[in-house]
Design a protein around this motif. Sequence first.
Motif, PDB file in Angstrom:
ATOM      1  N   ARG A 343       0.833  -1.212   0.000  1.00  0.00           N
ATOM      2  CA  ARG A 343       0.000   0.000   0.000  1.00  0.00           C
ATOM      3  C   ARG A 343       0.865   1.259   0.000  1.00  0.00           C
ATOM      4  O   ARG A 343       0.612   2.199  -0.759  1.00  0.00           O
ATOM      5  N   LEU A 344       1.904   1.281   0.834  1.00  0.00           N
ATOM      6  CA  LEU A 344       2.728   2.482   0.959  1.00  0.00           C
ATOM      7  C   LEU A 344       3.591   2.713  -0.275  1.00  0.00           C
ATOM      8  O   LEU A 344       3.974   3.853  -0.567  1.00  0.00           O
ATOM      9  N   SER A 347       2.260   5.363  -2.603  1.00  0.00           N
ATOM     10  CA  SER A 347       2.142   6.745  -2.156  1.00  0.00           C
ATOM     11  C   SER A 347       3.221   7.618  -2.779  1.00  0.00           C
ATOM     12  O   SER A 347       4.402   7.230  -2.843  1.00  0.00           O
ATOM     13  N   ILE A 350       6.250   8.419  -0.413  1.00  0.00           N
ATOM     14  CA  ILE A 350       7.210   7.384  -0.025  1.00  0.00           C
ATOM     15  C   ILE A 350       8.214   7.157  -1.145  1.00  0.00           C
ATOM     16  O   ILE A 350       7.842   6.815  -2.270  1.00  0.00           O
ATOM     17  N   CYS A 353      10.331   1.597   0.318  1.00  0.00           N
ATOM     18  CA  CYS A 353       9.928   0.838   1.496  1.00  0.00           C
ATOM     19  C   CYS A 353      10.198  -0.652   1.257  1.00  0.00           C
ATOM     20  O   CYS A 353      10.117  -1.135   0.130  1.00  0.00           O
ATOM     21  N   LEU A 377      11.068   2.598   5.837  1.00  0.00           N
ATOM     22  CA  LEU A 377      10.597   3.591   4.872  1.00  0.00           C
ATOM     23  C   LEU A 377      11.572   4.751   4.718  1.00  0.00           C
ATOM     24  O   LEU A 377      12.293   5.104   5.661  1.00  0.00           O
ATOM     25  N   HIS A 379      11.223   8.826   3.180  1.00  0.00           N
ATOM     26  CA  HIS A 379      10.341   9.871   2.683  1.00  0.00           C
ATOM     27  C   HIS A 379      10.960  10.532   1.453  1.00  0.00           C
ATOM     28  O   HIS A 379      12.188  10.572   1.301  1.00  0.00           O
ATOM     29  N   ALA A 423      -1.211   3.026   8.249  1.00  0.00           N
ATOM     30  CA  ALA A 423      -0.768   3.212   6.864  1.00  0.00           C
ATOM     31  C   ALA A 423      -1.218   4.564   6.321  1.00  0.00           C
ATOM     32  O   ALA A 423      -0.480   5.245   5.605  1.00  0.00           O
ATOM     33  N   LEU A 426       1.031   7.258   7.680  1.00  0.00           N
ATOM     34  CA  LEU A 426       2.352   7.207   7.047  1.00  0.00           C
ATOM     35  C   LEU A 426       2.315   7.758   5.632  1.00  0.00           C
ATOM     36  O   LEU A 426       3.265   8.393   5.170  1.00  0.00           O
ATOM     37  N   ALA A 427       1.208   7.518   4.929  1.00  0.00           N
ATOM     38  CA  ALA A 427       1.084   7.974   3.535  1.00  0.00           C
ATOM     39  C   ALA A 427       0.575   9.411   3.444  1.00  0.00           C
ATOM     40  O   ALA A 427       0.432   9.930   2.339  1.00  0.00           O
TER      41      ALA A 427
END
Length: 432
Positions: A343-344, A347, A350, A353, A377, A379, A423, A426-427
């Motif tokens: 999922r991440l 984004s 991100i 990851c 992760l 950024h 999540a 985070l996103a």
Amino acid sequence: MALPPWTIELLRRGLTDVARKAGDAETLDKLKQQATEILQDLPQTAARGIDAVMRSADAGKKSVQRWSRKHTAIAVPVLNASGTLQHLFGDGVPICDEAISAGVDIMRGDCVSGPAASERMLRRLQRNLPVGGDYSIAIANNFPAALTAFSMLVEHRSIVVHRSHAVRLPGGVPLPEAFGTLLPVVQEVGGVEKATTDDFDGFESFCVVWADGGTYPVEILDFGDRDAIQAVVLPVATFTRTAHEEIPSVEAILTQGADVVMINGGGVCGGPECGLLVGRQEIIQAITDSPVWPALQANEATQTMMSVAIETAAASADNIPVLALLDTNEENLRARAERMATRLSGSDLIQHCHVAAEEARITANGRWRLPSRQVRLRHQSWSAEKWSEDLREEIPSVIARVDGEELVVDLRWIAAADDSKLAALLAGESEE
């Protein structure tokens, strides 16, 4: 100035042509069709514009709501993705619903209180004590208060700490200094190596305090006929035995021969923050008969919640959130970490990851470790440190670990029901 004749002739021909085409049926049909298309497109264009405005307004509304929650919230929920249960910012694990409900009922103020309520609570607690011994229990405001309450025994005998057990308790206080200001002195004996009965030859009537600081398990000594009380301090412990034998329990330590055990009611014990003293009835009675005990005793709501948490754990460990997290298997954590990483990865915030397989902990430095899974992760624009600080300011607050340029999100102390919420934070996705 008069127009030349040739100009007038051209204008006349042009107007005649326009008039002729305007009367043509085919031309009129084309004009009607174009006008209809323009009119049909107008509502769609307007709708798209309105949708854009509404989306912008909704995003603005959510930003204002989030800002308001951050600056007005008193009780800020925590998602503990640090991998360490006993974290400075909180463990992020609730106590069971049954205990909360019982505590709220008491705090409403319309229930029986005073000696009658205390006697009823004591009878309930007695039913949960280990069998095979004449034991009793007392509940203090917090863990340090339980240690201070135990120091009442100084009136009857010396309290001795072996130097190999002079460990630092959670919060950094060394064990010999943890008994409050009521003691004139705590005597230390022996060296840093393993304790033996010979180290206590200078004492005839004494109380030795052992502590499990997370390095080695406590071993109860056999002092034979000597007048010795053995007390055990367990910052990390469950009330009854669990499948995790490396985690000490009150039941196991009393079975080994300890006379009194002091534990933290929170953490892996699954209750509210308080201090429990469990042991031989005459010792607990001596503590609770002290004139200082009323100032150290937990209130009725805390006692009720702790009692219900103990009863619930005895019936089924799955009903205690922290024990359910302890029992979460490695395959479950792996699958959840992979889903979150997938999922991440989609984004825009991100950069990178991947899933890792390091151990989670109960305390930062103790021996209590469990297999776990993490999502590591990076950024797109922030450093891991800044990202971590920003997440701690969210509602709910997210506690993550920084490792170099990576943010490490551990799932051991995160309930599966909170994975989606974690999540989304985070996103950088907006939450309703």
